[in-house]
Design an enzyme around this catalytic site. Structure first.
Site, PDB file in Angstrom:
ATOM      1  N   ARG A 164      38.315  -0.122  -9.872  1.00  0.00           N
ATOM      2  CA  ARG A 164      39.393  -1.099 -10.129  1.00  0.00           C
ATOM      3  C   ARG A 164      40.102  -0.803 -11.463  1.00  0.00           C
ATOM      4  O   ARG A 164      40.416  -1.718 -12.228  1.00  0.00           O
ATOM      5  CB  ARG A 164      38.849  -2.533 -10.159  1.00  0.00           C
ATOM      6  CG  ARG A 164      38.252  -3.024  -8.873  1.00  0.00           C
ATOM      7  CD  ARG A 164      39.329  -3.220  -7.806  1.00  0.00           C
ATOM      8  NE  ARG A 164      38.828  -3.938  -6.656  1.00  0.00           N
ATOM      9  CZ  ARG A 164      38.157  -3.363  -5.657  1.00  0.00           C
ATOM     10  NH1 ARG A 164      37.929  -2.071  -5.670  1.00  0.00           N
ATOM     11  NH2 ARG A 164      37.739  -4.098  -4.636  1.00  0.00           N
ATOM     12  N   SER A 239      39.080 -10.974  -4.522  1.00  0.00           N
ATOM     13  CA  SER A 239      37.986 -11.064  -5.497  1.00  0.00           C
ATOM     14  C   SER A 239      38.559 -11.490  -6.844  1.00  0.00           C
ATOM     15  O   SER A 239      39.474 -10.851  -7.348  1.00  0.00           O
ATOM     16  CB  SER A 239      37.312  -9.707  -5.702  1.00  0.00           C
ATOM     17  OG  SER A 239      36.784  -9.236  -4.506  1.00  0.00           O
ATOM     18  N   GLU A 337      38.957  -9.716 -12.326  1.00  0.00           N
ATOM     19  CA  GLU A 337      39.729  -8.593 -11.806  1.00  0.00           C
ATOM     20  C   GLU A 337      41.209  -8.994 -11.807  1.00  0.00           C
ATOM     21  O   GLU A 337      42.096  -8.162 -11.911  1.00  0.00           O
ATOM     22  CB  GLU A 337      39.249  -8.323 -10.373  1.00  0.00           C
ATOM     23  CG  GLU A 337      39.975  -7.228  -9.665  1.00  0.00           C
ATOM     24  CD  GLU A 337      39.644  -7.166  -8.182  1.00  0.00           C
ATOM     25  OE1 GLU A 337      40.476  -7.602  -7.370  1.00  0.00           O
ATOM     26  OE2 GLU A 337      38.562  -6.678  -7.842  1.00  0.00           O
TER      27      GLU A 337
HETATM   28  N1  EPU Z   1      27.277 -11.719  -1.587  1.00  0.00           N
HETATM   29  C1  EPU Z   1      26.580 -12.888  -1.684  1.00  0.00           C
HETATM   30  N2  EPU Z   1      27.293 -14.062  -1.736  1.00  0.00           N
HETATM   31  C2  EPU Z   1      28.632 -14.094  -1.678  1.00  0.00           C
HETATM   32  C3  EPU Z   1      29.350 -12.882  -1.584  1.00  0.00           C
HETATM   33  C4  EPU Z   1      28.640 -11.685  -1.548  1.00  0.00           C
HETATM   34  O1  EPU Z   1      25.356 -12.911  -1.731  1.00  0.00           O
HETATM   35  O2  EPU Z   1      29.195 -15.185  -1.705  1.00  0.00           O
HETATM   36  C5  EPU Z   1      26.508 -10.456  -1.477  1.00  0.00           C
HETATM   37  C6  EPU Z   1      26.584  -9.910  -0.057  1.00  0.00           C
HETATM   38  O3  EPU Z   1      25.581 -10.431   0.748  1.00  0.00           O
HETATM   39  C7  EPU Z   1      26.405  -8.434  -0.262  1.00  0.00           C
HETATM   40  C8  EPU Z   1      27.070  -8.205  -1.597  1.00  0.00           C
HETATM   41  O4  EPU Z   1      27.121  -9.461  -2.264  1.00  0.00           O
HETATM   42  O5  EPU Z   1      25.066  -8.102  -0.386  1.00  0.00           O
HETATM   43  C9  EPU Z   1      28.457  -7.598  -1.487  1.00  0.00           C
HETATM   44  O6  EPU Z   1      29.323  -8.462  -0.779  1.00  0.00           O
HETATM   45  P1  EPU Z   1      30.613  -7.933   0.009  1.00  0.00           P
HETATM   46  O7  EPU Z   1      30.237  -6.799   0.862  1.00  0.00           O
HETATM   47  O8  EPU Z   1      31.271  -9.105   0.631  1.00  0.00           O
HETATM   48  O9  EPU Z   1      31.533  -7.290  -1.089  1.00  0.00           O
HETATM   49  P2  EPU Z   1      31.833  -7.667  -2.614  1.00  0.00           P
HETATM   50  O10 EPU Z   1      31.085  -6.745  -3.490  1.00  0.00           O
HETATM   51  O11 EPU Z   1      31.657  -9.122  -2.827  1.00  0.00           O
HETATM   52  C10 EPU Z   1      33.777  -5.930  -2.813  1.00  0.00           C
HETATM   53  C11 EPU Z   1      35.222  -5.901  -3.252  1.00  0.00           C
HETATM   54  C12 EPU Z   1      36.116  -6.487  -2.172  1.00  0.00           C
HETATM   55  C13 EPU Z   1      35.951  -5.652  -0.920  1.00  0.00           C
HETATM   56  C14 EPU Z   1      34.464  -5.685  -0.514  1.00  0.00           C
HETATM   57  C15 EPU Z   1      34.155  -4.795   0.659  1.00  0.00           C
HETATM   58  C16 EPU Z   1      35.164  -6.060  -5.669  1.00  0.00           C
HETATM   59  C17 EPU Z   1      35.428  -6.909  -6.859  1.00  0.00           C
HETATM   60  N3  EPU Z   1      35.381  -6.640  -4.505  1.00  0.00           N
HETATM   61  O12 EPU Z   1      33.398  -7.292  -2.695  1.00  0.00           O
HETATM   62  O13 EPU Z   1      37.466  -6.363  -2.618  1.00  0.00           O
HETATM   63  O14 EPU Z   1      36.748  -6.135   0.142  1.00  0.00           O
HETATM   64  O15 EPU Z   1      33.640  -5.207  -1.610  1.00  0.00           O
HETATM   65  O16 EPU Z   1      34.192  -3.473   0.274  1.00  0.00           O
HETATM   66  O17 EPU Z   1      34.806  -4.882  -5.833  1.00  0.00           O
HETATM   67  C18 EPU Z   1      39.245  -7.517  -3.737  1.00  0.00           C
HETATM   68  O18 EPU Z   1      39.152  -6.657  -4.619  1.00  0.00           O
HETATM   69  O19 EPU Z   1      40.096  -8.438  -3.786  1.00  0.00           O
HETATM   70  C19 EPU Z   1      38.314  -7.474  -2.612  1.00  0.00           C
HETATM   71  C20 EPU Z   1      38.295  -8.421  -1.687  1.00  0.00           C
END
Ligand code: EPU
Length: 341
Positions: A164, A239, A337
């Site tokens: 990012r 995010s 972010e």
């Molecule tokens: N998780 C939780 N609780 C929550 C959300 C997530 O426990 O409320 C856990 C999930 O179970 C999983 C882990 O956190 O083990 C990761 O969750 P997820 O796959 O939903 O992805 P993220 O890390 O929360 C990132 C990006 C997203 C992108 C997703 C999928 C960042 C800041 N965000 O989210 O990007 O869509 O991965 O690749 O890196 C954005 O930047 O606006 C965005 C949506």
């Protein structure tokens, strides 16, 4: 040529759906128009370049000039049997570009389906999802230097991409205006990425295990729709925080105290990325609503939402409260972010 307008509402130009105004507003349709306006643009002390408004939190009216980018165009500039190089105007809608490529079976952007925002914003914060980042396919960024009006070209290396992050977010912040990006996409032998468990599952269950550009894109769209709110229905910026990257030793001690903490290796060094959404959920914030007007999304704790009639400063206060409670519990700092202005 468009002229500068005064006192314009920005509500429809920010996906958080905040009712704010700017004192001056200019829409730019092409590169020449930007150059012709350059003097009057740089005459302003505060300038804000706006794409899709999907990564911005307005805490007050903007006392300055908002430049809304409408530079369009998708041109194939080079092509072989294996790949195509596509130059895209920075004001194009990102998801429309992804769909344009998926329809032609051009590979590279399918994991980035349904990300809100414009093409020009994509390299600034190196947008990414489901194991792919725009840096993986980007070959060039074209920009105009604000001080001189000169055209600048950046190859992939010069963009200095990180998680990012890019040179446009750091050293060149406010100094250049991105006019186009060029992507190299595959026509055959696609380098698909379905490492993300949820994509694999959807491809298996809904698409008979057939891995194709279209199926991956559809899988990503359905996963996003199930977890992330549609900004046309509920105001949000995706995010709100970045996932923190911590040292291996801090990770070990956290994992001791919280054995279910998920983690991802960081390629190239020994640090560990941990999901801010998980940390926030553990602090009890997931689904929390304040005054029925704003809060933390039910399905994804990393997303702050405006159900209507809330202000950016209320959402900022909520973000700071979340930050503090995560720090108190885990001693980990989570950094927004989103651009807060
Ligand atoms: N998780 C939780 N609780 C929550 C959300 C997530 O426990 O409320 C856990 C999930 O179970 C999983 C882990 O956190 O083990 C990761 O969750 P997820 O796959 O939903 O992805 P993220 O890390 O929360 C990132 C990006 C997203 C992108 C997703 C999928 C960042 C800041 N965000 O989210 O990007 O869509 O991965 O690749 O890196 C954005 O930047 O606006 C965005 C949506």
């Amino acid at each position: 040529m468009n002229e500068i307008q005064k006192n314009i509402s920005l509500q429809e130009y920010n996906t958080m759906n905040l009712a704010v105004f700017c004192s001056k507003y200019l829409e730019i349709e092409n590169e020449n128009e930007f150059i012709n306006h350059l003097e009057s643009i740089t005459n302003n002390e505060d300038i804000l370049f706006l794409g899709g408004g999907s990564n911005i939190l307005f805490t007050k009216d903007f006392e300055g000039l908002v430049v809304k980018n409408n530079i369009k165009g998708k041109d194939t500039i080079r092509e072989t049997d294996e790949w195509v190089e596509l130059k895209v105007g920075s004001g194009e809608v990102w998801h429309d570009l992804v769909m344009y490529c998926v329809r032609r079976n051009w590979g590279g952007l399918e994991n980035l389906s349904l990300i809100p925002g414009t093409v020009g914003a994509a390299p600034i914060q190196n947008i990414g999802a489901y194991g792919v980042e725009v840096k993986d396919v980007l070959t060039q960024v074209e920009a105009i230097e604000m001080e001189t009006g000169k055209k600048l070209l950046f190859d992939n290396k010069a963009c200095d991409f990180g998680y990012r992050d890019s040179v446009f977010k750091r050293e060149l912040k406010g100094k250049v205006f991105i006019t186009s990006i060029t992507l190299r996409l595959t026509k055959t032998n696609h380098n698909t990425n379905i490492n993300y468990g949820a994509i694999q599952k959807v491809i298996q269950l809904d698409y008979n295990n057939v891995i194709s550009i279209e199926n991956i894109s559809n899988a990503v769209i359905s996963i996003r729709q199930s977890k992330l709110p549609d900004p046309r229905q509920i105001g949000n910026c995706g995010s709100f925080f970045k996932n923190p990257i911590i040292s291996a030793s801090l990770f070990e001690s956290l994992k001791n105290d919280f054995p279910t903490l998920p983690s991802y290796p960081v390629i190239g060094n020994s640090s560990i990325k941990i999901p801010a959404g998980w940390l926030i959920e553990q602090c009890g914030w997931k689904g929390k609503t304040i005054d029925k007007r704003y809060g933390v999304h039910q399905q994804q704790a990393l997303v702050l939402v405006n159900y209507g009639k809330s202000t950016g400063s209320e959402i900022k206060t909520l973000a700071m409260d979340i930050q503090k409670s995560v720090f108190d519990k885990f001693k980990v700092e989570i950094i927004p972010e989103v651009n807060i202005i």
